[in-house]
Design a protein around this motif. Structure first.
Motif, PDB file in Angstrom:
ATOM      1  N   GLY A   1      41.521  30.042  26.278  1.00  0.00           N
ATOM      2  CA  GLY A   1      42.913  29.658  26.226  1.00  0.00           C
ATOM      3  C   GLY A   1      43.844  30.822  25.957  1.00  0.00           C
ATOM      4  N   VAL A   2      45.062  30.705  26.479  1.00  0.00           N
ATOM      5  CA  VAL A   2      46.133  31.671  26.203  1.00  0.00           C
ATOM      6  C   VAL A   2      47.388  30.892  25.830  1.00  0.00           C
ATOM      7  CG1 VAL A   2      45.218  33.495  27.670  1.00  0.00           C
ATOM      8  CG2 VAL A   2      46.759  31.806  28.661  1.00  0.00           C
TER       9      VAL A   2
ATOM     10  N   VAL B   1      50.797  38.287  29.043  1.00  0.00           N
ATOM     11  CA  VAL B   1      50.074  39.291  29.819  1.00  0.00           C
ATOM     12  C   VAL B   1      49.037  39.985  28.941  1.00  0.00           C
ATOM     13  CG1 VAL B   1      50.246  41.423  31.143  1.00  0.00           C
ATOM     14  CG2 VAL B   1      51.980  39.642  31.426  1.00  0.00           C
ATOM     15  N   SER B   2      49.452  40.406  27.759  1.00  0.00           N
ATOM     16  CA  SER B   2      48.543  41.114  26.856  1.00  0.00           C
ATOM     17  C   SER B   2      47.393  40.220  26.409  1.00  0.00           C
ATOM     18  CB  SER B   2      49.325  41.619  25.637  1.00  0.00           C
ATOM     19  OG  SER B   2      48.459  42.251  24.716  1.00  0.00           O
ATOM     20  N   GLN B   3      47.714  38.983  26.008  1.00  0.00           N
ATOM     21  CA  GLN B   3      46.656  38.097  25.553  1.00  0.00           C
ATOM     22  C   GLN B   3      45.706  37.742  26.693  1.00  0.00           C
ATOM     23  OE1 GLN B   3      47.594  34.062  24.478  1.00  0.00           O
ATOM     24  NE2 GLN B   3      46.005  33.992  22.898  1.00  0.00           N
TER      25      GLN B   3
ATOM     26  N   ILE C   1      32.170  31.867  38.095  1.00  0.00           N
ATOM     27  CA  ILE C   1      33.600  32.122  37.925  1.00  0.00           C
ATOM     28  C   ILE C   1      33.994  31.784  36.492  1.00  0.00           C
ATOM     29  CG2 ILE C   1      34.120  31.628  40.358  1.00  0.00           C
ATOM     30  CD1 ILE C   1      35.273  28.906  39.414  1.00  0.00           C
ATOM     31  N   ALA C   2      35.198  32.150  36.130  1.00  0.00           N
ATOM     32  CA  ALA C   2      35.735  31.831  34.801  1.00  0.00           C
ATOM     33  C   ALA C   2      37.185  31.397  34.955  1.00  0.00           C
ATOM     34  CB  ALA C   2      35.627  33.049  33.883  1.00  0.00           C
ATOM     35  N   ALA C   3      37.749  30.856  33.894  1.00  0.00           N
ATOM     36  CA  ALA C   3      39.129  30.367  33.951  1.00  0.00           C
ATOM     37  C   ALA C   3      39.839  30.605  32.632  1.00  0.00           C
ATOM     38  CB  ALA C   3      39.147  28.876  34.286  1.00  0.00           C
ATOM     39  N   LEU C   4      41.093  30.997  32.728  1.00  0.00           N
ATOM     40  CA  LEU C   4      42.003  30.968  31.585  1.00  0.00           C
ATOM     41  C   LEU C   4      42.820  29.687  31.678  1.00  0.00           C
ATOM     42  CD1 LEU C   4      43.427  34.618  31.445  1.00  0.00           C
ATOM     43  CD2 LEU C   4      41.343  33.713  30.412  1.00  0.00           C
ATOM     44  N   PHE C   5      43.069  29.055  30.553  1.00  0.00           N
ATOM     45  CA  PHE C   5      43.911  27.858  30.556  1.00  0.00           C
ATOM     46  C   PHE C   5      45.016  28.021  29.524  1.00  0.00           C
ATOM     47  CE2 PHE C   5      40.561  27.053  27.483  1.00  0.00           C
ATOM     48  CZ  PHE C   5      41.226  26.475  26.401  1.00  0.00           C
ATOM     49  N   HIS C   6      46.083  27.266  29.684  1.00  0.00           N
ATOM     50  CA  HIS C   6      47.222  27.337  28.773  1.00  0.00           C
ATOM     51  C   HIS C   6      46.921  26.464  27.560  1.00  0.00           C
ATOM     52  CE1 HIS C   6      51.803  26.681  28.057  1.00  0.00           C
ATOM     53  NE2 HIS C   6      51.350  27.706  27.371  1.00  0.00           N
TER      54      HIS C   6
ATOM     55  N   ILE D   1      34.895  39.346  31.381  1.00  0.00           N
ATOM     56  CA  ILE D   1      34.322  40.265  32.360  1.00  0.00           C
ATOM     57  C   ILE D   1      33.178  41.076  31.748  1.00  0.00           C
ATOM     58  CG2 ILE D   1      34.814  42.329  33.738  1.00  0.00           C
ATOM     59  CD1 ILE D   1      37.667  41.114  34.170  1.00  0.00           C
ATOM     60  N   ASN D   2      33.363  41.546  30.528  1.00  0.00           N
ATOM     61  CA  ASN D   2      32.323  42.342  29.866  1.00  0.00           C
ATOM     62  C   ASN D   2      31.063  41.529  29.590  1.00  0.00           C
ATOM     63  OD1 ASN D   2      33.771  44.727  29.825  1.00  0.00           O
ATOM     64  ND2 ASN D   2      34.733  44.290  27.849  1.00  0.00           N
ATOM     65  N   GLN D   3      31.238  40.239  29.293  1.00  0.00           N
ATOM     66  CA  GLN D   3      30.099  39.373  28.984  1.00  0.00           C
ATOM     67  C   GLN D   3      29.413  38.810  30.224  1.00  0.00           C
ATOM     68  OE1 GLN D   3      31.874  36.453  26.394  1.00  0.00           O
ATOM     69  NE2 GLN D   3      32.407  37.998  24.847  1.00  0.00           N
ATOM     70  N   ASN D   4      30.070  38.935  31.377  1.00  0.00           N
ATOM     71  CA  ASN D   4      29.525  38.345  32.609  1.00  0.00           C
ATOM     72  C   ASN D   4      29.632  39.349  33.758  1.00  0.00           C
ATOM     73  OD1 ASN D   4      29.198  35.247  31.854  1.00  0.00           O
ATOM     74  ND2 ASN D   4      31.168  35.935  31.021  1.00  0.00           N
ATOM     75  N   PRO D   5      28.735  40.330  33.792  1.00  0.00           N
ATOM     76  CA  PRO D   5      28.818  41.384  34.816  1.00  0.00           C
ATOM     77  C   PRO D   5      28.664  40.868  36.242  1.00  0.00           C
ATOM     78  CG  PRO D   5      26.760  41.527  33.595  1.00  0.00           C
ATOM     79  CD  PRO D   5      27.618  40.543  32.858  1.00  0.00           C
ATOM     80  N   ASP D   6      28.074  39.670  36.394  1.00  0.00           N
ATOM     81  CA  ASP D   6      27.904  39.114  37.743  1.00  0.00           C
ATOM     82  C   ASP D   6      29.005  38.114  38.097  1.00  0.00           C
ATOM     83  OD1 ASP D   6      27.027  37.340  35.824  1.00  0.00           O
ATOM     84  OD2 ASP D   6      25.251  36.689  36.932  1.00  0.00           O
ATOM     85  N   LEU D   7      30.102  38.148  37.362  1.00  0.00           N
ATOM     86  CA  LEU D   7      31.223  37.248  37.623  1.00  0.00           C
ATOM     87  C   LEU D   7      31.835  37.555  38.990  1.00  0.00           C
ATOM     88  CD1 LEU D   7      32.813  35.062  35.867  1.00  0.00           C
ATOM     89  CD2 LEU D   7      34.527  36.852  35.550  1.00  0.00           C
ATOM     90  N   LYS D   8      32.092  36.501  39.759  1.00  0.00           N
ATOM     91  CA  LYS D   8      32.669  36.697  41.093  1.00  0.00           C
ATOM     92  C   LYS D   8      34.168  36.430  41.142  1.00  0.00           C
ATOM     93  CE  LYS D   8      28.824  35.914  44.293  1.00  0.00           C
ATOM     94  NZ  LYS D   8      28.411  35.111  45.477  1.00  0.00           N
ATOM     95  N   GLY D   9      34.650  35.523  40.285  1.00  0.00           N
ATOM     96  CA  GLY D   9      36.056  35.167  40.391  1.00  0.00           C
ATOM     97  C   GLY D   9      36.626  34.648  39.093  1.00  0.00           C
ATOM     98  N   MET D  10      37.961  34.600  39.026  1.00  0.00           N
ATOM     99  CA  MET D  10      38.634  34.077  37.842  1.00  0.00           C
ATOM    100  C   MET D  10      39.923  33.373  38.258  1.00  0.00           C
ATOM    101  SD  MET D  10      39.567  35.939  34.177  1.00  0.00           S
ATOM    102  CE  MET D  10      37.964  36.713  34.147  1.00  0.00           C
ATOM    103  N   TRP D  11      40.260  32.335  37.490  1.00  0.00           N
ATOM    104  CA  TRP D  11      41.462  31.539  37.740  1.00  0.00           C
ATOM    105  C   TRP D  11      42.409  31.675  36.557  1.00  0.00           C
ATOM    106  CZ3 TRP D  11      43.660  27.235  35.247  1.00  0.00           C
ATOM    107  CH2 TRP D  11      44.596  26.493  35.971  1.00  0.00           C
ATOM    108  N   ALA D  12      43.702  31.757  36.848  1.00  0.00           N
ATOM    109  CA  ALA D  12      44.730  31.816  35.814  1.00  0.00           C
ATOM    110  C   ALA D  12      45.750  30.707  36.060  1.00  0.00           C
ATOM    111  CB  ALA D  12      45.412  33.178  35.810  1.00  0.00           C
TER     112      ALA D  12
END
Length: 335
Positions: A197-198, A204-206, A160-165, A215-226
Motif C-alpha cells: 500500500g501507498v 512518488v517517494s513512497q 507480477i506485483a501491485a501497489l494499491f492506495h 523488485i529486490n525480493q523478486n528478481p524474476d518479477l515481470k511486471g508491476m501495476w500502480a
C-alpha cells in the motif's frame, strides 16, 4: 463497469446536457461555485479544473475558491469551513477520506449549498437529499483494462506485483479490485507475488520505496501495476535504479511522465485513462442545473475508460485533455 459507492448503476454523462433556455436561466441566476479538491498539481487535477472553469464560464457561474487539501482530511475539513464562509451556491468536491470528512460535508448539506461529488461521496450522506450526484470515471473498468494491458505485455504468464492506495478512497479501491479480479480470473498463469500500500502525501517517494523492496525480493518479477500515474512514477524510478528496464508497468491515468515513457517504449506499456476534462464539464452542468433549475439527476454518473498504449497515444491525449499532446511526448513520437 463501475457501480457507485452505494451500489448504484452508472448513468451516462448525457444526463447533464442543457437546453439553450436552461443555459440562459442559469446565467440569469448569477451563481457562485467553490471547488474543494483532495490534492492538486497533477494532470488529472489540471484537466478537471480546465473542464470546470470552461463550463462555468459558459454558464455565467463565478468560481470563488479552489482549494487543495494535500490529501489531509483535517486540511480539507478546514477548507470546507473556509469555503462555506464565502457563501457559494455550489460546492464540487472529492473527499480525501470518505469517513473522516463526513461531518464537514454534512454541514455543507445542512447549509443548503448544492453539493456535487467527484468520484466518491462522503459516508453518511444521501443522494438526492444531501448531495445531487457523484460524477466519476469508470474506475472498475479502468482496473480491468489495465490488467489486460499488463497481462498481454508479459505473454499472459509470470510473476507480477501491485501497489494499491491504502486509504478510505472508494475509487482507487475499485481500480485495484477490477485489476486483481481480472488477473486472478482471466490469467491463471500469472501470479501476483506482492501487494503493497501507498498513502503518503509524497506518493512518488513512497511508491519508489515500496517498489524497490518488491523488485529486490523478486528478481524474476515481470511486471508491476500502480493505481494511478503518480505512484507509477515511483515504480519507474525504482525499476531504473535496479537496472530493470525490462519491467512492464501498467497504470491508470494519462499523465505527461507516463506518456513520455510510453512513447519511448520504456517501462510503461499502457494505461487506462480517465476523462477528467469531460468529467469536469459534466460536474459543472449537473451542479448548475440542480442549483438554478432544481433539476434532479441520477445519483451516480460515470464516463467510460479509455485504454491507451503507444499506438493510440496522440489520439488518446487529445480525447482525454481536449488539447494537443505535450511537446515532450510529441518530440519522442517524431524521433
Amino acid at each position: 463497469m463501475s457501480t457507485g459507492a452505494n451500489g448504484e448503476e452508472a448513468a451516462s454523462a448525457d444526463v447533464a446536457e442543457l437546453t439553450d433556455e436552461e443555459i440562459q436561466q442559469i446565467k440569469d441566476a448569477k451563481l457562485k461555485a467553490a471547488l474543494v479538491f483532495h490534492y492538486s498539481g497533477n494532470d488529472w487535477y489540471n484537466a478537471q479544473v480546465a473542464g470546470l472553469k470552461s463550463t462555468f464560464a459558459d454558464l455565467g457561474v463565478e468560481i470563488v475558491s479552489i482549494t487543495d487539501a494535500d490529501f489531509s482530511p483535517d486540511k480539507q475539513t478546514s477548507d470546507i469551513e473556509t469555503v462555506l464562509a464565502q457563501d457559494p451556491d455550489i460546492i464540487i468536491s472529492i473527499p480525501t477520506d470518505a469517513t473522516a470528512t463526513s461531518n464537514a460535508y454534512k454541514k455543507v448539506a445542512e447549509s443548503g449549498v448544492t453539493l456535487v461529488f467527484m468520484d466518491q461521496p462522503a459516508n453518511g450522506l444521501e443522494a438526492g437529499k444531501d448531495y445531487v450526484s457523484v460524477v466519476s470515471a469508470d474506475n472498475y473498468g479502468n482496473g480491468v483494462a489495465s490488467a489486460h494491458l499488463l497481462a498481454n505485455s508479459i505473454g499472459k504468464q509470470g510473476k507480477i506485483a501491485a501497489l494499491f492506495h491504502d486509504a478510505d478512497f472508494f475509487v482507487t479501491a475499485q481500480r485495484f479490485e477490477g485489476f486483481k479480479k481480472t488477473i486472478e480470473e482471466s490469467y491463471p498463469d500469472i501470479e501476483i507475488v506482492a501487494e503493497k500500500g501507498v498513502s503518503d502525501s509524497d506518493l512518488v517517494s513512497q511508491s519508489q520505496s515500496q517498489a524497490d523492496a518488491i523488485i529486490n525480493q523478486n528478481p524474476d518479477l515481470k511486471g508491476m501495476w500502480a493505481p494511478w500515474d503518480v505512484p507509477a512514477e515511483g515504480v519507474m524510478a525504482a525499476a531504473r535504479a535496479a537496472g530493470r528496464s525490462d519491467l512492464k508497468v501498467a497504470t491508470i491515468d494519462l499523465g505527461e511522465s507516463v506518456g513520455v515513457a510510453m512513447a519511448q517504449n520504456q517501462l510503461i506499456i499502457g494505461t487506462s485513462a480517465q476523462r477528467p476534462y469531460d468529467q469536469g464539464v459534466t460536474e459543472a452542468k449537473i451542479a448548475a442545473g440542480a442549483a438554478a433549475l432544481k433539476k434532479q439527476y441520477p445519483p451516480y454518473v460515470a464516463l467510460p475508460a479509455l485504454p491507451v498504449t503507444k499506438t493510440n497515444l496522440q489520439q488518446g491525449w487529445n480525447e482525454v485533455y481536449h488539447s494537443d499532446i505535450p511537446a515532450s511526448i510529441q518530440k519522442v513520437l517524431d524521433e
